[in-house]
Design an enzyme around this catalytic site. Structure first.
Site, PDB file in Angstrom:
ATOM      1  N   LYS A  45       4.857  -1.397  -4.469  1.00 14.16           N
ATOM      2  CA  LYS A  45       3.544  -2.051  -4.566  1.00 14.16           C
ATOM      3  C   LYS A  45       2.575  -1.180  -5.363  1.00 14.16           C
ATOM      4  CE  LYS A  45       4.322  -4.689  -0.417  1.00 14.16           C
ATOM      5  NZ  LYS A  45       4.385  -4.669   1.023  1.00 14.16           N
TER       6      LYS A  45
ATOM      7  N   GLN B 288       1.654  -2.574   6.426  1.00 13.46           N
ATOM      8  CA  GLN B 288       3.098  -2.680   6.186  1.00 13.46           C
ATOM      9  C   GLN B 288       3.843  -2.774   7.520  1.00 13.46           C
ATOM     10  OE1 GLN B 288       4.555  -2.750   2.986  1.00 13.46           O
ATOM     11  NE2 GLN B 288       6.382  -3.261   4.145  1.00 13.46           N
TER      12      GLN B 288
ATOM     13  N   ASP C 207      -2.152 -10.638   2.611  1.00  6.72           N
ATOM     14  CA  ASP C 207      -0.815 -11.055   3.046  1.00  6.72           C
ATOM     15  C   ASP C 207      -0.831 -12.478   3.609  1.00  6.72           C
ATOM     16  OD1 ASP C 207       1.382  -9.493   2.584  1.00  6.72           O
ATOM     17  OD2 ASP C 207       1.021  -8.139   4.265  1.00  6.72           O
TER      18      ASP C 207
END
Ligand code: NAP
Length: 282
Positions: free
Chosen positions: A52, A96, A119
């Site tokens: 990322k 995460q 997200d």
């Protein structure tokens, strides 16, 4: 023989377009920034976070990483998220997963400001998706929809079958397909006679995490087959949820693993960060 949907190439094209968009934002004094929180030291997560940061760097998005130790308390994690919620320079917050078991990931996701929830996991974004309002959409399902669009695959009126009902892939993807006017059926581990259902699909999505689960006898001639699965075989090679070699012979379109849905996920994350940056100035 099916046409291969090349997610790797498509993601590359999207990244180039996004870079141009970021350059334009910067010219207008807006610098998009993503923050990523990782708790503990999960090896796979380290690779995902590194990827990322690499793509952020390529596109021109600032990236700030917070590596918290395994023994981080709930108060410390939520405290950090609340601090990032307040920071004006940060547009996107990504936690995460997985996080250590003593922490409640749902509680942590819920504490992220939904306007920075790149997200698309916050209940407000999930709810907005359900009622068809503009929202942040979970990146993998958004990537699948982008692939269908790019390859000119018609969704309206088609029969779509999604195998898998997770909150991050199956459910949001079935919602997106429904919003795009498909007739959607969702299968899961308790579904009976699954091959009868999958055989009716014009668009078949495999998102269950079982290597080569979808075999040719489960697929209708000419169906579009999207393989979200990422599994490793005994030799450590990546394989999908679809028996690619045999299904390729009867499908009209198919995504490979690797090089299919995977690369699209990060591209969609970048898109969400840019959207959050634009929204913050709106
Ligand atoms: P998950 O949370 O484990 O969910 C799996 C889903 O599949 C569940 O709904 C489960 O049903 C269903 N399922 C399991 N076995 C089944 C069976 N035999 N028949 C029918 N349904 C079955 O997984 P996930 O996070 O959604 O991920 C799914 C796959 O996509 C994994 O391989 C993952 O690595 C991959 N993935 C890829 C990307 C990407 O960027 N390409 C991103 C995320 C995930 P129940 O609900 O009944 O348990």
């Amino acid at each position: 023989m099916a046409e291969i949907i090349n997610g790797k190439e498509l993601a590359k094209k999207i990244r180039l377009e996004l870079k141009e968009e970021v350059d334009e934002l910067k010219n207008n004094g807006i610098q998009p920034k993503l923050s990523v929180i990782m708790v503990g030291n999960d090896k796979a997560s380290e690779i995902y976070v590194h990827n990322k940061s690499k793509v952020c760097n390529e596109i021109g998005i600032d990236f700030e990483e917070f590596l918290l130790p395994e023994e981080t308390t709930k108060e410390e994690l939520i405290g950090l998220i609340e601090n990032l919620n307040q920071r004006k320079d940060i547009n996107g917050i990504l936690l995460q997963s997985p996080i250590p078991k003593h922490l409640d990931i749902r509680e942590a996701f819920n504490s992220i400001d939904y306007r920075k929830d790149v997200d698309g996991f916050h209940p407000i974004n999930v709810g907005k998706l359900a009622i068809g309002e503009e929202s942040f959409v979970s990146c993998t399902p958004a990537g699948v929809m982008e692939m269908l669009k790019e390859y000119g695959i018609e969704i309206q009126g088609k029969r779509a079958v999604v195998i898998g009902r997770s909150n991050i892939v199956g459910k949001p993807l079935s919602q997106l397909l429904l919003n795009a006017n498909a007739t959607v059926t969702v299968c899961h581990s308790k579904t009976q006679n699954i091959e009868q259902i999958t055989k009716e699909a014009d668009i078949l999505i495999a998102a269950l995490g079982k290597p080569k689960f979808v075999t040719a006898n489960m697929v209708k001639n000419g169906a579009v087959v999207i393989d979200v699965g990422i599994n490793r075989n005994d030799e450590g090679k990546l394989i999908g949820d679809v028996d690619f070699e045999n299904v390729e012979k009867i499908a009209s379109y198919i995504t490979p693993v690797p090089g299919g849905v995977g690369p699209m996920t990060i591209a969609m994350l970048m898109k969400n960060v840019i959207k959050a940056a634009k929204n913050s100035r709106a």
